[in-house]
Motif scaffolding. Structure first.
Motif, PDB file in Angstrom:
ATOM      1  N   ASP A  28      44.506  80.724  58.875  1.00 59.96           N
ATOM      2  CA  ASP A  28      44.274  80.519  57.443  1.00 59.96           C
ATOM      3  C   ASP A  28      45.559  80.749  56.654  1.00 59.96           C
ATOM      4  O   ASP A  28      46.382  81.587  56.997  1.00 59.96           O
ATOM      5  N   VAL A  29      45.705  79.991  55.564  1.00 56.88           N
ATOM      6  CA  VAL A  29      46.883  80.018  54.704  1.00 56.88           C
ATOM      7  C   VAL A  29      46.426  80.284  53.276  1.00 56.88           C
ATOM      8  O   VAL A  29      45.521  79.607  52.777  1.00 56.88           O
ATOM      9  N   LYS A  30      47.047  81.260  52.614  1.00 57.20           N
ATOM     10  CA  LYS A  30      46.755  81.502  51.194  1.00 57.20           C
ATOM     11  C   LYS A  30      47.638  80.565  50.380  1.00 57.20           C
ATOM     12  O   LYS A  30      48.859  80.656  50.402  1.00 57.20           O
ATOM     13  N   ILE A  31      46.999  79.648  49.645  1.00 62.78           N
ATOM     14  CA  ILE A  31      47.781  78.663  48.897  1.00 62.78           C
ATOM     15  C   ILE A  31      47.916  79.017  47.416  1.00 62.78           C
ATOM     16  O   ILE A  31      48.656  78.363  46.700  1.00 62.78           O
ATOM     17  N   GLY A  32      47.204  80.044  46.967  1.00 64.03           N
ATOM     18  CA  GLY A  32      47.331  80.447  45.568  1.00 64.03           C
ATOM     19  C   GLY A  32      46.163  81.309  45.134  1.00 64.03           C
ATOM     20  O   GLY A  32      45.415  81.834  45.965  1.00 64.03           O
TER      21      GLY A  32
END
Length: 98
Positions: A28-32
């Motif tokens: 998972d990637v935190k994009i904002g």
């Protein structure tokens, strides 16, 4: 928190959870953030959408079956457009699970 996964059915819509109710992982990637709520996406989906501005919206309708909005009569949805070359230069780095 919000999570946007790639896939079919409910996984294609942005879903909202109480923080801690959705297990994040190394993919998972935190994009904002949206109004102090973290917005995460699967790494595979991010690879596909990384050149795209995403706008989170809410509209009348039935929400995703796992998302917090389901009993409200509203649902979350994503609008998108490609970033311009100038916008791509100014993007902040994304976050990953430590």
């Amino acid at each position: 928190m919000f999570h946007q996964s790639g896939g079919c059915c409910d996984g294609s819509s942005p879903m909202c959870f109480e923080k801690g109710e959705f297990k994040l992982g190394g993919s998972d990637v935190k994009i904002g953030e949206v109004d102090d709520c973290e917005f995460w996406m699967s790494r595979d989906q991010f690879e596909y959408w990384q050149h795209t501005q995403l706008q989170l919206d809410i509209t009348k309708g039935r929400g995703s079956s796992f998302s917090i909005e389901i009993p409200t009569g509203f649902r979350f949805m994503i609008h998108s457009r490609l970033f311009t070359e100038d916008e791509l230069k100014d993007l902040e780095p994304v976050g990953f699970i430590d």
